[in-house]
Design an enzyme around this catalytic site. Structure first.
Site, PDB file in Angstrom:
ATOM      1  N   ALA A  67      -8.151 -11.446   1.091  1.00  0.00           N
ATOM      2  CA  ALA A  67      -9.499 -11.740   2.634  1.00  0.00           C
ATOM      3  C   ALA A  67     -10.279 -10.668   2.774  1.00  0.00           C
ATOM      4  O   ALA A  67      -9.122  -9.500   3.597  1.00  0.00           O
ATOM      5  CB  ALA A  67      -8.752 -12.459   3.575  1.00  0.00           C
ATOM      6  N   GLY A 110      -4.266 -12.768   0.526  1.00  0.00           N
ATOM      7  CA  GLY A 110      -5.311 -13.919  -0.321  1.00  0.00           C
ATOM      8  C   GLY A 110      -5.419 -13.529  -1.649  1.00  0.00           C
ATOM      9  O   GLY A 110      -5.870 -15.402  -1.998  1.00  0.00           O
ATOM     10  N   GLU A 113      -1.968 -15.362  -3.077  1.00  0.00           N
ATOM     11  CA  GLU A 113      -2.318 -16.937  -2.303  1.00  0.00           C
ATOM     12  C   GLU A 113      -3.346 -17.369  -3.195  1.00  0.00           C
ATOM     13  O   GLU A 113      -3.015 -18.397  -4.066  1.00  0.00           O
ATOM     14  CB  GLU A 113      -3.439 -16.849  -1.340  1.00  0.00           C
ATOM     15  CG  GLU A 113      -2.099 -16.384   0.023  1.00  0.00           C
ATOM     16  CD  GLU A 113      -2.571 -16.655   1.466  1.00  0.00           C
ATOM     17  OE1 GLU A 113      -3.856 -15.693   1.768  1.00  0.00           O
ATOM     18  OE2 GLU A 113      -2.322 -17.196   2.336  1.00  0.00           O
ATOM     19  N   GLU A 133       0.305  -9.563   5.550  1.00  0.00           N
ATOM     20  CA  GLU A 133      -1.103 -10.038   6.380  1.00  0.00           C
ATOM     21  C   GLU A 133       0.049  -9.374   8.053  1.00  0.00           C
ATOM     22  O   GLU A 133      -0.762  -9.613   8.749  1.00  0.00           O
ATOM     23  CB  GLU A 133      -1.111 -11.518   7.057  1.00  0.00           C
ATOM     24  CG  GLU A 133      -1.904 -11.739   5.516  1.00  0.00           C
ATOM     25  CD  GLU A 133      -1.159 -12.282   4.187  1.00  0.00           C
ATOM     26  OE1 GLU A 133      -0.543 -11.962   4.484  1.00  0.00           O
ATOM     27  OE2 GLU A 133      -2.531 -12.828   3.512  1.00  0.00           O
TER      28      GLU A 133
HETATM   29  N1  CAA Z   1     -10.755  -6.018   2.480  1.00  0.00           N
HETATM   30  C1  CAA Z   1     -11.943  -5.394   2.754  1.00  0.00           C
HETATM   31  N2  CAA Z   1     -12.017  -4.147   2.290  1.00  0.00           N
HETATM   32  C2  CAA Z   1     -11.306  -4.148   1.600  1.00  0.00           C
HETATM   33  C3  CAA Z   1     -10.131  -4.603   1.513  1.00  0.00           C
HETATM   34  C4  CAA Z   1     -10.011  -6.076   1.743  1.00  0.00           C
HETATM   35  N3  CAA Z   1      -9.221  -6.579   1.723  1.00  0.00           N
HETATM   36  N4  CAA Z   1      -8.680  -3.812   0.686  1.00  0.00           N
HETATM   37  C5  CAA Z   1     -10.053  -3.152   0.049  1.00  0.00           C
HETATM   38  N5  CAA Z   1     -11.199  -2.738   0.541  1.00  0.00           N
HETATM   39  C6  CAA Z   1     -11.953  -1.894   0.275  1.00  0.00           C
HETATM   40  C7  CAA Z   1     -11.975  -0.577   1.377  1.00  0.00           C
HETATM   41  O1  CAA Z   1     -12.086  -0.724   2.636  1.00  0.00           O
HETATM   42  C8  CAA Z   1     -12.455   0.608   0.683  1.00  0.00           C
HETATM   43  O2  CAA Z   1     -13.555   0.435   0.956  1.00  0.00           O
HETATM   44  P1  CAA Z   1     -14.225   1.524   1.905  1.00  0.00           P
HETATM   45  O3  CAA Z   1     -14.787   2.867   0.029  1.00  0.00           O
HETATM   46  O4  CAA Z   1     -15.718   1.182   1.594  1.00  0.00           O
HETATM   47  O5  CAA Z   1     -13.732   2.724   2.154  1.00  0.00           O
HETATM   48  C9  CAA Z   1     -12.200   0.365  -0.690  1.00  0.00           C
HETATM   49  O6  CAA Z   1     -11.943  -1.507  -0.775  1.00  0.00           O
HETATM   50  C10 CAA Z   1     -10.829   1.100  -1.167  1.00  0.00           C
HETATM   51  O7  CAA Z   1      -9.886   0.909  -0.366  1.00  0.00           O
HETATM   52  P2  CAA Z   1      -8.619   1.565  -0.230  1.00  0.00           P
HETATM   53  O8  CAA Z   1      -9.631   2.778  -0.878  1.00  0.00           O
HETATM   54  O9  CAA Z   1      -7.947   1.731   0.828  1.00  0.00           O
HETATM   55  O10 CAA Z   1      -8.078   1.805  -1.733  1.00  0.00           O
HETATM   56  P3  CAA Z   1      -6.327   1.913  -2.133  1.00  0.00           P
HETATM   57  O11 CAA Z   1      -6.411   2.145  -3.928  1.00  0.00           O
HETATM   58  O12 CAA Z   1      -6.079   3.668  -1.725  1.00  0.00           O
HETATM   59  O13 CAA Z   1      -5.659   1.144  -1.641  1.00  0.00           O
HETATM   60  C11 CAA Z   1      -5.224  -1.362  -1.393  1.00  0.00           C
HETATM   61  C12 CAA Z   1      -5.459  -0.647  -1.935  1.00  0.00           C
HETATM   62  C13 CAA Z   1      -3.776  -1.473  -0.691  1.00  0.00           C
HETATM   63  C14 CAA Z   1      -5.471  -2.423  -1.545  1.00  0.00           C
HETATM   64  C15 CAA Z   1      -5.491  -1.064   0.152  1.00  0.00           C
HETATM   65  O14 CAA Z   1      -6.673  -1.615   0.174  1.00  0.00           O
HETATM   66  C16 CAA Z   1      -5.012  -2.136   1.733  1.00  0.00           C
HETATM   67  O15 CAA Z   1      -4.120  -2.209   2.199  1.00  0.00           O
HETATM   68  N6  CAA Z   1      -6.197  -3.638   1.164  1.00  0.00           N
HETATM   69  C17 CAA Z   1      -5.910  -4.188   2.034  1.00  0.00           C
HETATM   70  C18 CAA Z   1      -4.667  -5.485   1.766  1.00  0.00           C
HETATM   71  C19 CAA Z   1      -4.395  -6.315   2.633  1.00  0.00           C
HETATM   72  O16 CAA Z   1      -4.071  -6.253   3.797  1.00  0.00           O
HETATM   73  N7  CAA Z   1      -5.221  -8.071   2.379  1.00  0.00           N
HETATM   74  C20 CAA Z   1      -4.557  -9.037   3.159  1.00  0.00           C
HETATM   75  C21 CAA Z   1      -5.764  -9.528   3.708  1.00  0.00           C
HETATM   76  S1  CAA Z   1      -5.633 -10.825   5.292  1.00  0.00           S
HETATM   77  C22 CAA Z   1      -5.409 -11.634   4.106  1.00  0.00           C
HETATM   78  O17 CAA Z   1      -6.161 -11.610   2.614  1.00  0.00           O
HETATM   79  C23 CAA Z   1      -5.291 -13.484   4.822  1.00  0.00           C
HETATM   80  C24 CAA Z   1      -5.996 -14.560   3.980  1.00  0.00           C
HETATM   81  O18 CAA Z   1      -6.249 -14.751   3.330  1.00  0.00           O
HETATM   82  C25 CAA Z   1      -5.722 -15.724   5.171  1.00  0.00           C
END
Ligand code: CAA
Length: 259
Positions: A67, A110, A113, A133
């Site tokens: 998400a 997500g 999912e 999450e």
């Molecule tokens: N939402 C919004 N932006 C995101 C994102 C997310 N889930 N994941 C990555 N991005 C964005 C980052 O903010 C970053 O943007 P900026 O350049 O503007 O800062 C860009 O994408 C690149 O991200 P990273 O620099 O972190 O890239 P990376 O290659 O070093 O790492 C990653 C990749 C491991 C996927 C890391 O970005 C990460 O951990 N992301 C979050 C993953 C997460 O927690 N997902 C669960 C979300 S909650 C959910 O999904 C619940 C649901 O559906 C109900």
């Protein structure tokens, strides 16, 4: 080619619709706008007889990072309660044609999912599946807890959801989350090949098979067997069933019409 902002829809000549998630700058994080476009495209595909199967892809290095957290951060409890996303996820779940997720790289939250909304997952060797999450003080909210535990079993689902640890393509295949592991540069090609093979089958039989198989997540064995037999009986009334059996007996290839 479609005119969406966050997905790219590319119908193939084979009866397969390729849908690519297209927010590479945010690791394909799933905004409500992206999910809305995806649901709309699947609903259009449902109505289009030329489309027999869908392949869902991110890009060569990421499927989807979950998400969109910038969007989620703006929601308070009432906002989450009134969120339209559960309805959008239901629209995606309601897609009746076969859908294959081709996954390279991160497939998280997500994103995982969403991949589980597909019927088959093909995992590139770089694929990493996770429900992180818990690291954010939340839990999966788009079916992750329920679909994961039904797919990979209790221990692995608990490990993923409670620790946030990712699993790789080998574990995904061994646990039944993914059907196959491929080299990264073959992931999309293999998914398209498999979808093309499915697209050549009798469409009504394919849709009935999908529906009946998914019922196994919801029913006990007796009810599931009953459901299967009903669907089997309904298919006996289709032209394609007669064509399939006749083609076998006449030693020729069947020509299915979806009737
Ligand atoms: N939402 C919004 N932006 C995101 C994102 C997310 N889930 N994941 C990555 N991005 C964005 C980052 O903010 C970053 O943007 P900026 O350049 O503007 O800062 C860009 O994408 C690149 O991200 P990273 O620099 O972190 O890239 P990376 O290659 O070093 O790492 C990653 C990749 C491991 C996927 C890391 O970005 C990460 O951990 N992301 C979050 C993953 C997460 O927690 N997902 C669960 C979300 S909650 C959910 O999904 C619940 C649901 O559906 C109900």
């Amino acid at each position: 080619m479609s005119s969406y902002n966050y997905i790219i829809a590319e119908p193939q000549e084979t009866g397969v619709l390729l849908i690519k998630l297209n927010r590479p700058e945010a690791r394909n994080a799933l905004t409500t706008a992206l999910l809305t476009e995806l649901a709309a495209e699947l609903e259009a595909a449902q109505e289009n007889d030329l489309i027999r199967a869908v392949v869902l892809y991110g890009n060569d290095s990421v499927f989807a990072a979950g998400a969109d957290l910038k969007e989620m951060a703006k929601l308070d409890a009432v906002g989450v309660l009134q969120d339209v996303r559960p309805k959008i996820w239901k629209r995606i779940y309601d897609f009746k044609k076969p859908m294959i997720a081709a996954v390279n790289g991160y497939c998280l939250g997500g994103g995982c999912e969403l991949a589980m909304h597909a019927d088959i997952i093909i995992a590139g060797e770089s694929a990493e599946f996770g429900q992180p999450e818990i690291n954010l003080g939340i839990i999966p909210g788009a079916g992750g807890t329920q679909r994961l535990i039904r797919t990979v079993g209790k221990s692995l689902a608990m490990k993923m959801c409670l620790s946030g640890e990712f699993i790789n393509a080998d574990v995904a295949v061994a646990s039944g989350l993914a059907a196959e592991k491929t080299a990264d540069d073959q992931t999309l090609e293999r998914a398209l090949e498999l979808a093309t093979r499915i697209a050549k089958k009798a469409p009504l039989a394919v849709q009935q098979a999908k529906e009946v198989l998914l019922k196994a997540f919801e029913t006990d064995l007796e009810a599931g067997l009953h459901y299967e037999r009903k669907a089997f009986t309904v298919l006996a009334a289709t032209e394609d069933r007669n064509e399939g059996i006749a083609a076998f007996l006449e030693k020729r290839k069947p020509e299915y019409k979806g009737r």
